[in-house]
Design an enzyme around this catalytic site. Structure first.
Site, mmCIF file in Angstrom:
data_model
loop_
_atom_site.group_PDB
_atom_site.id
_atom_site.type_symbol
_atom_site.label_atom_id
_atom_site.label_comp_id
_atom_site.label_asym_id
_atom_site.label_seq_id
_atom_site.Cartn_x
_atom_site.Cartn_y
_atom_site.Cartn_z
ATOM 1 N N SER A 233 26.180 -52.197 98.281
ATOM 2 C CA SER A 233 25.302 -51.281 99.011
ATOM 3 C C SER A 233 24.446 -52.032 100.035
ATOM 4 O O SER A 233 24.981 -52.663 100.943
ATOM 5 C CB SER A 233 24.444 -50.506 98.006
ATOM 6 O OG SER A 233 23.822 -49.400 98.609
ATOM 7 N N ASP B 80 29.207 -45.703 96.301
ATOM 8 C CA ASP B 80 28.346 -46.871 96.121
ATOM 9 C C ASP B 80 28.846 -47.764 94.986
ATOM 10 O O ASP B 80 29.049 -47.313 93.867
ATOM 11 C CB ASP B 80 26.931 -46.379 95.804
ATOM 12 C CG ASP B 80 25.870 -47.465 95.909
ATOM 13 O OD1 ASP B 80 26.125 -48.592 95.448
ATOM 14 O OD2 ASP B 80 24.789 -47.181 96.442
#
Length: 332
Positions: free
Chosen positions: A42, A199
């Site tokens: 991320s 993610d």
């Protein structure tokens, strides 16, 4: 590059809080460290990708200071419908925001350093090694197959050559916060099945183990950059559906790593206090941004004041070395 100052770096995800990572990197660079391999999830993938491209911490700070984070909330026409728009977008598109602004933003930054695909990030001295061939690793989650993906290598499972994978696209996958951003979809060239990619933090937000090998003593350290929440480690208080959902996501993003991070991993970790700033706090003030950056610097200064790679090896990794990275790779 001197072996003495070589290191691999792994960066935890955390949205806007990633500003703290840059502060810590600044201290490491001031002390002369140069990165061999870098990886992240991320926000950590953003920092890792830009470092792999050749940006310095000083340059990254300037970039982040001049960035309007609210532009990352790029709503579609559907999203802009009052009240019902975001909910409808969530139902039909599986995410409120598009993520296109972010992808174009980081693609532009990478292009300035002549980086487009992972083929541009092949390390010549390790070009024949599967694990260390690419300077950058990006962590994502394939929720269709329930699998952690380490890119670019794992893109081969979809029938794509790792060298051909676009770096900005890979980072876009890693920062697809569920429900906040639309997931990325990839069609497997071999099976024709579609995977939804989100993610990487869902499966491993802090993969500090990524560059480890059981075969030999590492010739240089892996340094982890971890974002520490004020209440990390404390029980979640469930008071209703909203707090239940928050606890659910927190558990998904922390439980896997918490189980596998042992003392040997914490001993090489720079814990960066996040000062209570939220992952999606895109309206962060200049003052809070500077405080996060300074938090990263302070944490790194404290870490390097006691860090000793030789002692780390003696305590955790001192075994009889077998042919591996430190011997075979240097001869390639």
């Amino acid at each position: 590059m001197s072996d003495k100052l070589k290191a691999d770096a792994v960066f935890e995800g955390g949205g806007v809080k990633g500003i703290g990572l840059i502060g810590a990197v600044a201290v490491a660079e001031e002390k002369g460290y140069q990165w061999v391999n870098v990886a992240g999830t991320s926000a950590g993938a953003i920092v890792a990708a830009l470092l792999a491209a050749g940006y310095t911490a000083v340059e990254l700070k300037e970039i982040m200071q001049g960035l309007d984070y609210n532009k990352f909330k790029d709503a579609s026409t559907l999203d802009k419908i009052p009240v019902l728009g975001p909910l409808t977008s969530l139902v039909l598109e599986n995410g409120i925001y598009e993520g296109k602004f972010f992808e174009n933003w980081i693609r532009g930054l990478l292009k300035q350093k002549n980086i487009e695909t992972f083929g541009d990030l092949v390390l010549k001295e390790y070009r024949n090694e599967y694990t260390y061939r690419f300077k950058l690793r990006v962590i994502t989650s394939d929720i269709s197959r329930g699998r952690l993906l380490v890119l670019p290598q794992d893109i081969a499972e979809f029938g794509v050559q790792p060298e051909d994978l676009n770096v900005a696209f890979a980072v876009r996958m890693s920062m697809s916060i569920p429900f906040f951003y639309e997931p990325v979809t990839i069609r497997n060239i071999k099976t024709k099945q579609v995977s939804y990619i989100v993610d990487g933090g869902l499966l491993s937000n802090y993969p500090v183990w990524l560059f480890d090998s059981d075969e030999d003593i590492p010739p240089w350290p892996t340094i982890g950059f971890k974002l520490v929440e004020p209440g990390e480690g404390k029980p979640h208080r469930i008071r209703g559906p909203i707090s239940l959902l928050a606890a659910l996501f927190s558990t998904m993003m922390e439980a896997h790593d918490a189980r596998y991070i042992k003392d040997e991993h914490f001993s090489r970790t720079i814990p960066i206090p996040t000062l209570g700033i939220g992952t999606t706090e895109f309206d962060i003030t200049r003052e809070k941004s500077e405080a996060l950056y300074q938090s990263g610097k302070d944490a790194a200064e404290k870490f390097f004041a006691t860090w000793n790679f030789a002692k780390y090896i003696d305590k955790y990794r001192k075994t009889k070395p077998l042919p591996g990275r430190s011997e075979n790779l240097r001869s390639k």
